[in-house]
Design a protein around this motif. Structure first.
Motif, short mmCIF file in Angstrom:
data_model
loop_
_atom_site.label_atom_id
_atom_site.label_comp_id
_atom_site.label_asym_id
_atom_site.label_seq_id
_atom_site.Cartn_x
_atom_site.Cartn_y
_atom_site.Cartn_z
N VAL A 78 41.74 48.62 26.52
CA VAL A 78 40.47 48.15 25.97
C VAL A 78 39.60 49.35 25.57
O VAL A 78 38.98 49.35 24.50
CB VAL A 78 39.75 47.24 26.98
N ARG A 79 39.54 50.37 26.43
CA ARG A 79 38.75 51.56 26.10
C ARG A 79 39.30 52.27 24.88
O ARG A 79 38.55 52.74 24.04
CB ARG A 79 38.70 52.51 27.30
N ALA A 80 40.62 52.33 24.75
CA ALA A 80 41.22 52.98 23.59
C ALA A 80 40.89 52.20 22.31
O ALA A 80 40.54 52.80 21.29
CB ALA A 80 42.74 53.08 23.77
N ALA A 81 41.01 50.89 22.36
CA ALA A 81 40.68 50.07 21.19
C ALA A 81 39.21 50.21 20.82
O ALA A 81 38.86 50.31 19.63
CB ALA A 81 41.03 48.62 21.46
N ALA A 82 38.35 50.25 21.82
CA ALA A 82 36.91 50.41 21.55
C ALA A 82 36.63 51.78 20.95
O ALA A 82 35.80 51.91 20.04
CB ALA A 82 36.12 50.23 22.84
N PHE A 83 37.30 52.81 21.43
CA PHE A 83 37.11 54.15 20.89
C PHE A 83 37.46 54.21 19.41
O PHE A 83 36.69 54.69 18.58
CB PHE A 83 37.96 55.16 21.67
N TRP A 84 38.64 53.70 19.07
CA TRP A 84 39.07 53.77 17.68
C TRP A 84 38.25 52.83 16.80
O TRP A 84 38.03 53.12 15.62
CB TRP A 84 40.57 53.52 17.57
N SER A 85 37.75 51.75 17.35
CA SER A 85 36.84 50.89 16.59
C SER A 85 35.55 51.63 16.30
O SER A 85 35.02 51.54 15.19
CB SER A 85 36.52 49.62 17.38
N ALA A 86 35.05 52.36 17.28
CA ALA A 86 33.83 53.14 17.07
C ALA A 86 34.02 54.22 16.02
O ALA A 86 33.09 54.59 15.32
CB ALA A 86 33.37 53.76 18.40
#
Length: 74
Positions: free
Chosen positions: A21-29
């Motif tokens: 989830v943190r990785a997906a949020a990072f790349w979304s940001a």
């Protein structure tokens, strides 16, 4: 008291899920600002851009503790 194997597997699965989830949020940001620029260029309503900016801020908050190399010492 010794934790059971099931508890250990559950913790491991939860840790992997949180990391994903943190990785997906990072790349979304990372990607969302480019999407906002494209939408602005295409004349999208400003409410869409505002929602995108709010989503970008949320992605930054969620991905705050994301590291690309989880085995690296802090």
């Amino acid at each position: 008291m010794v934790p059971s194997i099931v508890t250990s597997h559950a913790r491991s699965a939860a840790a992997r899920t949180g990391s994903a989830v943190r990785a997906a949020a990072f790349w979304s940001a990372v990607v969302l600002p480019f999407v906002a620029v494209v939408l602005l260029a295409l004349g999208a309503p400003l409410s869409w851009i505002g929602l995108l900016i709010l989503g970008n801020a949320a992605a930054f908050v969620v991905s705050h503790d994301y590291r690309t190399n989880p085995n690296r010492e802090r």
